[in-house]
Design an enzyme around this catalytic site. Structure first.
Site, PDB file in Angstrom:
ATOM      1  N   ASP A   9      28.182-126.069 -94.855  1.00 11.01           N
ATOM      2  CA  ASP A   9      28.749-127.308 -94.297  1.00 11.01           C
ATOM      3  C   ASP A   9      27.999-128.472 -94.926  1.00 11.01           C
ATOM      4  O   ASP A   9      26.777-128.400 -95.116  1.00 11.01           O
ATOM      5  CB  ASP A   9      28.601-127.330 -92.771  1.00 11.01           C
ATOM      6  CG  ASP A   9      29.527-128.329 -92.105  1.00 11.01           C
ATOM      7  OD1 ASP A   9      29.594-129.490 -92.566  1.00 11.01           O
ATOM      8  OD2 ASP A   9      30.199-127.950 -91.122  1.00 11.01           O
ATOM      9  N   ASP A  10      28.733-129.539 -95.236  1.00 14.19           N
ATOM     10  CA  ASP A  10      28.081-130.699 -95.863  1.00 14.19           C
ATOM     11  C   ASP A  10      27.458-131.629 -94.837  1.00 14.19           C
ATOM     12  O   ASP A  10      26.799-132.605 -95.201  1.00 14.19           O
ATOM     13  CB  ASP A  10      29.089-131.472 -96.729  1.00 14.19           C
ATOM     14  CG  ASP A  10      30.228-132.045 -95.907  1.00 14.19           C
ATOM     15  OD1 ASP A  10      30.568-133.228 -96.101  1.00 14.19           O
ATOM     16  OD2 ASP A  10      30.792-131.300 -95.074  1.00 14.19           O
ATOM     17  N   GLU A 373      29.605 -67.166-117.588  1.00 10.57           N
ATOM     18  CA  GLU A 373      30.719 -66.248-117.375  1.00 10.57           C
ATOM     19  C   GLU A 373      30.506 -65.392-116.124  1.00 10.57           C
ATOM     20  O   GLU A 373      31.145 -64.346-115.961  1.00 10.57           O
ATOM     21  CB  GLU A 373      30.892 -65.335-118.592  1.00 10.57           C
ATOM     22  CG  GLU A 373      29.767 -64.354-118.838  1.00 10.57           C
ATOM     23  CD  GLU A 373      28.639 -64.912-119.701  1.00 10.57           C
ATOM     24  OE1 GLU A 373      27.942 -64.116-120.338  1.00 10.57           O
ATOM     25  OE2 GLU A 373      28.463 -66.154-119.725  1.00 10.57           O
TER      26      GLU A 373
END
Length: 456
Positions: A9-10, A373
């Site tokens: 927020d400014d 195998e």
């Protein structure tokens, strides 16, 4: 609940007010005075949620939100827009920018803390899934995000639980461009419907005269099949108590009457997209687990899975006094196949050998590629005599039908040797069981190959 929240927020007084409220709930709070600073903080730090003002100089909150959601590093961070604007068009614009919710100034303390905790719970789940998916490298996070967004235009599946026919009609009409809506007036029937069908969102309208809608929300959260199904509740204007209780129960979002169609569409899309994203993450985690315990060449379980699951089967056999047998088989002279025909031919033989094992053993048996195998089949509830019969049947299937080499089109005669062992009183560990089968296999090999030997 410990989490780091960024307040943007400014106006310093607004920042201090929100910071004080959040610190009182033991959250770690970061602050920013403009959009550029907010983006930089999110890029450099672990942020769990952003409380974002809209009206800021230089870069407004809409643009900040769009940039956060467009960046793969920050797109998963929930964003709550905090604004003095209370026009539906502004909320819709914010939701389209990617905001997860709105709070209107002056901020209601109960809604602030409840909404923050609700979004943080969702983020905790998503973070866990994301980390697992990233660690497994089965799918990059960028691809997951793109795949979730790519389905945004597809029609969703929504279950509407609404006690009044006229409001059902309005909501169905509003959602028609984005979703197929199934409307139900009976909450208990809706619970069954939600658990039996692949809905992506449940909308619960709190307009029932003689039923508490939060009971349905609680039941949806308690059932395994609907635990992660998004819920959006429609409440009366000013019914803060219901909103707070709903969010505490795990409801994902809310909207107040009179319902703005554009806001309803935007919030519904947000929830369906989030569900699709998390579904993809869960699928990725499931795939990761499968890959971790599956041999990629043959599709059988791998040795890691055998080592863990054999102990479980062995202990169960001991506890129940039931037989347990193990078969170890080795393809005879497999090195000559690789040396003569190449490794691609060797892979063809291994895949076909695995297929013959699958076709011979039971569904309850555990078939694994042990390495190279060599293959292992664990047979619960199987006596030594039955295990010997299974091994002989598999030996015959391998010997009598030539192997087709896809790489060259040639046919190749293959044989295999088999060692079997069964749990008896002197065998007290899974390792001993495997060791006896391995010794029996060695005897079969040294005794001329292409035979079945049972441990003494």
């Amino acid at each position: 609940m410990t989490a780091r929240i960024l307040v943007v927020d400014d106006i310093p007084a607004n920042v201090k007010l929100l910071e004080a409220r959040l610190v009182a709930e033991y959250f770690d709070v970061l602050t920013a005075g403009d959009g550029y600073q907010a983006l930089a903080i999110c890029e450099r730090n672990q942020v769990d949620l952003v409380l974002l003002d809209i009206m800021m100089p230089g870069m407004d909150g809409f643009e900040v939100c769009e940039r956060l959601k467009a960046n793969p590093k920050t797109s998963h961070i929930p964003v709550v827009m905090v604004t003095a604007l209370d026009q539906p068009a502004d909320r819709v614009r914010g939701l389209k920018a990617g905001a997860d919710d709105f709070l209107t100034k002056p901020v209601n303390d109960l809604q602030l803390i409840s909404r923050v905790k609700s979004l943080l719970r969702l983020k905790t789940l998503s973070d866990e899934l994301r980390i697992r998916a990233e660690t497994a490298h089965t799918m990059g996070i960028d691809e997951l995000l793109r795949s979730g967004e790519g389905r945004g235009d597809e029609s969703g599946q929504v279950l509407l639980v609404d006690g009044r026919a006229n409001s059902q009609e309005r909501i169905i009409k509003a959602l028609k461009p984005i979703a197929d809506v199934s409307a139900i007036s009976d909450p208990q029937a809706a619970l069954f419907e939600a658990s039996e069908n692949p809905f992506e969102l449940v909308i619960v309208n709190s307009n029932f005269d003689d039923y508490d809608p939060l009971r349905l929300c609680s039941q949806l959260r308690s059932l395994e099949r609907t635990r992660f199904l998004p819920i959006l509740i429609i409440t009366e204007q000013g019914d803060d108590e219901m909103v707070v209780r709903a969010l505490e129960l795990g409801v994902n979002d809310y909207i107040v009457r009179p319902v703005d169609p554009n806001e309803l569409v935007a919030r519904s899309l947000t929830q369906m997209r989030r569900k699709r994203y998390n579904d993809r993450l869960r699928a990725s985690v499931k795939q990761t687990i499968e890959l971790a315990v599956t041999d990629p060449l043959t599709g059988l379980s791998n040795r890691r899975y055998l080592d863990n699951h054999l102990s479980t089967l062995f202990n169960r056999s001991m506890a129940r006094g039931r037989p347990l047998s193990v078969l170890i088989t080795d393809i005879d002279r497999f090195k000559q196949v690789n040396d003569t025909y190449g490794h691609d031919a060797g892979d063809d033989v291994l895949r076909e050998f695995a297929n013959r094992i699958r076709s011979t053993v039971r569904g309850a048996d555990l078939a694994c590629r042990y390495g190279g195998e060599e293959f292992v089949v664990v047979m619960p509830d199987t006596s030594p005599e039955v295990a010997a019969t299974v091994a002989e049947r598999l030996r015959s299937v391998v010997e009598t039908t030539p192997f087709q080499l896809k790489s060259s089109g040639q046919e190749l005669s293959v044989t295999a040797s088999f060692g079997i062992s069964s749990r008896i009183s002197s065998v007290i560990t899974p390792g001993q069981l495997m060791k006896q089968a391995d010794l029996a296999l060695y005897e079969a090999k040294t005794g001329g190959r292409n035979r079945v030997v049972a441990a003494a």
